[in-house]
Scaffold this active site. Sequence first.
Site, PDB file in Angstrom:
ATOM      1  N   LYS A 143       0.842  -1.213   0.000  1.00  0.00           N
ATOM      2  CA  LYS A 143       0.000   0.000   0.000  1.00  0.00           C
ATOM      3  C   LYS A 143       0.872   1.256   0.000  1.00  0.00           C
ATOM      4  CE  LYS A 143      -2.189  -1.244   3.791  1.00  0.00           C
ATOM      5  NZ  LYS A 143      -1.504  -2.524   4.087  1.00  0.00           N
ATOM      6  N   ARG A 183     -10.193  -0.124   8.722  1.00  0.00           N
ATOM      7  CA  ARG A 183      -9.741  -1.486   9.006  1.00  0.00           C
ATOM      8  C   ARG A 183     -10.763  -2.292   9.767  1.00  0.00           C
ATOM      9  NH1 ARG A 183      -3.781  -0.155   8.796  1.00  0.00           N
ATOM     10  NH2 ARG A 183      -2.770  -2.142   9.180  1.00  0.00           N
ATOM     11  N   ARG A 230      11.699  -5.239   5.061  1.00  0.00           N
ATOM     12  CA  ARG A 230      11.437  -3.809   4.798  1.00  0.00           C
ATOM     13  C   ARG A 230      12.378  -2.908   5.600  1.00  0.00           C
ATOM     14  NH1 ARG A 230       5.539  -1.655   5.424  1.00  0.00           N
ATOM     15  NH2 ARG A 230       5.687  -2.805   7.390  1.00  0.00           N
ATOM     16  N   ARG A 261      11.036  -0.939  11.185  1.00  0.00           N
ATOM     17  CA  ARG A 261       9.931  -0.616  12.092  1.00  0.00           C
ATOM     18  C   ARG A 261       9.874  -1.584  13.267  1.00  0.00           C
ATOM     19  NH1 ARG A 261       4.679   0.301   8.318  1.00  0.00           N
ATOM     20  NH2 ARG A 261       3.756  -1.019   9.919  1.00  0.00           N
ATOM     21  N   ARG A 300      -0.228  -9.508  13.164  1.00  0.00           N
ATOM     22  CA  ARG A 300      -0.890  -8.506  12.310  1.00  0.00           C
ATOM     23  C   ARG A 300      -1.706  -9.183  11.218  1.00  0.00           C
ATOM     24  NH1 ARG A 300       4.233  -5.049  10.874  1.00  0.00           N
ATOM     25  NH2 ARG A 300       2.898  -4.043   9.346  1.00  0.00           N
TER      26      ARG A 300
HETATM   27  P1  AP5 Z   1       4.766  -1.571   1.901  1.00  0.00           P
HETATM   28  O1  AP5 Z   1       4.411  -0.774   0.702  1.00  0.00           O
HETATM   29  O2  AP5 Z   1       5.501  -0.878   3.011  1.00  0.00           O
HETATM   30  O3  AP5 Z   1       3.463  -2.337   2.440  1.00  0.00           O
HETATM   31  P2  AP5 Z   1       2.173  -1.770   3.191  1.00  0.00           P
HETATM   32  O4  AP5 Z   1       0.996  -2.457   2.591  1.00  0.00           O
HETATM   33  O5  AP5 Z   1       2.157  -0.292   3.227  1.00  0.00           O
HETATM   34  O6  AP5 Z   1       2.487  -2.410   4.605  1.00  0.00           O
HETATM   35  P3  AP5 Z   1       2.336  -1.859   6.088  1.00  0.00           P
HETATM   36  O7  AP5 Z   1       3.062  -2.855   6.962  1.00  0.00           O
HETATM   37  O8  AP5 Z   1       2.742  -0.430   6.204  1.00  0.00           O
HETATM   38  O9  AP5 Z   1       0.835  -2.032   6.291  1.00  0.00           O
HETATM   39  P4  AP5 Z   1       0.117  -2.158   7.598  1.00  0.00           P
HETATM   40  O10 AP5 Z   1      -1.268  -2.014   7.105  1.00  0.00           O
HETATM   41  O11 AP5 Z   1       0.359  -3.336   8.449  1.00  0.00           O
HETATM   42  O12 AP5 Z   1       0.785  -1.022   8.503  1.00  0.00           O
HETATM   43  P5  AP5 Z   1       0.261   0.380   8.963  1.00  0.00           P
HETATM   44  O13 AP5 Z   1       1.425   1.258   9.045  1.00  0.00           O
HETATM   45  O14 AP5 Z   1      -0.926   0.802   8.177  1.00  0.00           O
HETATM   46  O15 AP5 Z   1       5.613  -2.847   1.409  1.00  0.00           O
HETATM   47  C1  AP5 Z   1       6.171  -3.759   2.343  1.00  0.00           C
HETATM   48  C2  AP5 Z   1       7.556  -4.216   1.869  1.00  0.00           C
HETATM   49  O16 AP5 Z   1       7.409  -4.975   0.661  1.00  0.00           O
HETATM   50  C3  AP5 Z   1       8.511  -3.056   1.512  1.00  0.00           C
HETATM   51  O17 AP5 Z   1       9.809  -3.416   1.905  1.00  0.00           O
HETATM   52  C4  AP5 Z   1       8.411  -2.926  -0.024  1.00  0.00           C
HETATM   53  O18 AP5 Z   1       9.635  -2.450  -0.595  1.00  0.00           O
HETATM   54  C5  AP5 Z   1       8.132  -4.358  -0.431  1.00  0.00           C
HETATM   55  N1  AP5 Z   1       7.233  -4.460  -1.589  1.00  0.00           N
HETATM   56  C6  AP5 Z   1       6.144  -3.694  -1.868  1.00  0.00           C
HETATM   57  N2  AP5 Z   1       5.531  -4.121  -2.993  1.00  0.00           N
HETATM   58  C7  AP5 Z   1       6.258  -5.191  -3.426  1.00  0.00           C
HETATM   59  C8  AP5 Z   1       6.140  -6.069  -4.550  1.00  0.00           C
HETATM   60  N3  AP5 Z   1       5.141  -5.938  -5.431  1.00  0.00           N
HETATM   61  N4  AP5 Z   1       7.057  -7.056  -4.673  1.00  0.00           N
HETATM   62  C9  AP5 Z   1       8.068  -7.216  -3.774  1.00  0.00           C
HETATM   63  N5  AP5 Z   1       8.238  -6.396  -2.700  1.00  0.00           N
HETATM   64  C10 AP5 Z   1       7.340  -5.400  -2.534  1.00  0.00           C
HETATM   65  O19 AP5 Z   1      -0.266   0.023  10.426  1.00  0.00           O
HETATM   66  C11 AP5 Z   1       0.608  -0.308  11.470  1.00  0.00           C
HETATM   67  C12 AP5 Z   1      -0.204  -0.536  12.751  1.00  0.00           C
HETATM   68  O20 AP5 Z   1      -0.921   0.674  13.101  1.00  0.00           O
HETATM   69  C13 AP5 Z   1      -1.298  -1.609  12.663  1.00  0.00           C
HETATM   70  O21 AP5 Z   1      -0.781  -2.892  12.922  1.00  0.00           O
HETATM   71  C14 AP5 Z   1      -2.270  -1.131  13.738  1.00  0.00           C
HETATM   72  O22 AP5 Z   1      -1.822  -1.458  15.021  1.00  0.00           O
HETATM   73  C15 AP5 Z   1      -2.223   0.380  13.606  1.00  0.00           C
HETATM   74  N6  AP5 Z   1      -3.225   0.923  12.663  1.00  0.00           N
HETATM   75  C16 AP5 Z   1      -2.967   1.581  11.485  1.00  0.00           C
HETATM   76  N7  AP5 Z   1      -4.124   1.952  10.903  1.00  0.00           N
HETATM   77  C17 AP5 Z   1      -5.123   1.526  11.721  1.00  0.00           C
HETATM   78  C18 AP5 Z   1      -6.541   1.600  11.647  1.00  0.00           C
HETATM   79  N8  AP5 Z   1      -7.174   2.178  10.603  1.00  0.00           N
HETATM   80  N9  AP5 Z   1      -7.260   1.038  12.654  1.00  0.00           N
HETATM   81  C19 AP5 Z   1      -6.641   0.464  13.721  1.00  0.00           C
HETATM   82  N10 AP5 Z   1      -5.311   0.350  13.852  1.00  0.00           N
HETATM   83  C20 AP5 Z   1      -4.551   0.893  12.855  1.00  0.00           C
END
Ligand code: AP5
Length: 215
Positions: free
Chosen positions: A20, A95, A129, A157, A168
């Site tokens: 994402k 979410r 990552r 992270r 997660r």
């Molecule tokens: P990346 O693009 O960083 O993936 P992402 O989908 O953004 O992953 P996140 O871990 O950031 O998502 P998340 O939803 O768990 O975390 P968030 O910060 O929202 O890609 C990942 C890796 O893969 C990178 O190294 C990239 O280079 C590589 N990559 C990308 N595409 C690729 C491809 N096609 N092929 C190969 N490699 C690739 O949330 C964190 C925490 O915050 C949650 O666990 C929760 O506790 C809280 N939180 C956040 N939002 C909410 C909400 N709305 N409600 C409740 N809690 C929340």
Amino acid sequence: MVFVIKGKSIILFGPPGAGKGTQSGLISTMTGKPQVSTGDMLREAVTDGSEVGREAKSYMDRGLLVPDEIIMQLIKMRLSRDDAMGGLLFDGFPRTIPQAMALETLTDVSMVISLVVGDDEIVSRITGRRTDPETGEIYHLEYKPAPQHIRGRLLQRDDDTEDTVRNRLSTFHKQTAPLSDFYREKGILIEIDGSGDIKQVSSSIEAIIDAKSGE
Ligand code: AP5
């Protein structure tokens, strides 16, 4: 107070590590909608040492969702800014079903782009990552290596350990995946195979947005 956005918003949906954050810049550029990541907002609150940040961290470190009330408070504050009037690109929000229902009272959503990636691929993406704290650019040790001269400053992270990733993913399947049906029933869910390499996924997204802009 309720904030209503005039323009329609887009949701970028998918499990942790689906890509994402990697793809959000492209979508933001193509649609002109500012990206809003609740994960980034929460990490900023943690870094600031605010009360919200301290509470959020206790959930994030365990791979659990932060309570809906905290998330909706952040979203309402973000929606009150001028640049939200044309609609936003939500990354990692909503979410839960209650978050999705609350969002419906604040803005229209025109499409939900869902990146579909299997669990095993997710674990290797997340554990490899690394993020550049100076630019926010997301890298991967194998799939998207950072230039040699910045490697020393890259960060991992706190919640990117294998155990936390498994939690997660389990949280995603229990609480977030049901949103697919919620948006499929509304006819706005677009599923994209997110398992290809970064360029392949970008091309699929470009094709979808081009097609939607021509409708
Ligand atoms: P990346 O693009 O960083 O993936 P992402 O989908 O953004 O992953 P996140 O871990 O950031 O998502 P998340 O939803 O768990 O975390 P968030 O910060 O929202 O890609 C990942 C890796 O893969 C990178 O190294 C990239 O280079 C590589 N990559 C990308 N595409 C690729 C491809 N096609 N092929 C190969 N490699 C690739 O949330 C964190 C925490 O915050 C949650 O666990 C929760 O506790 C809280 N939180 C956040 N939002 C909410 C909400 N709305 N409600 C409740 N809690 C929340």
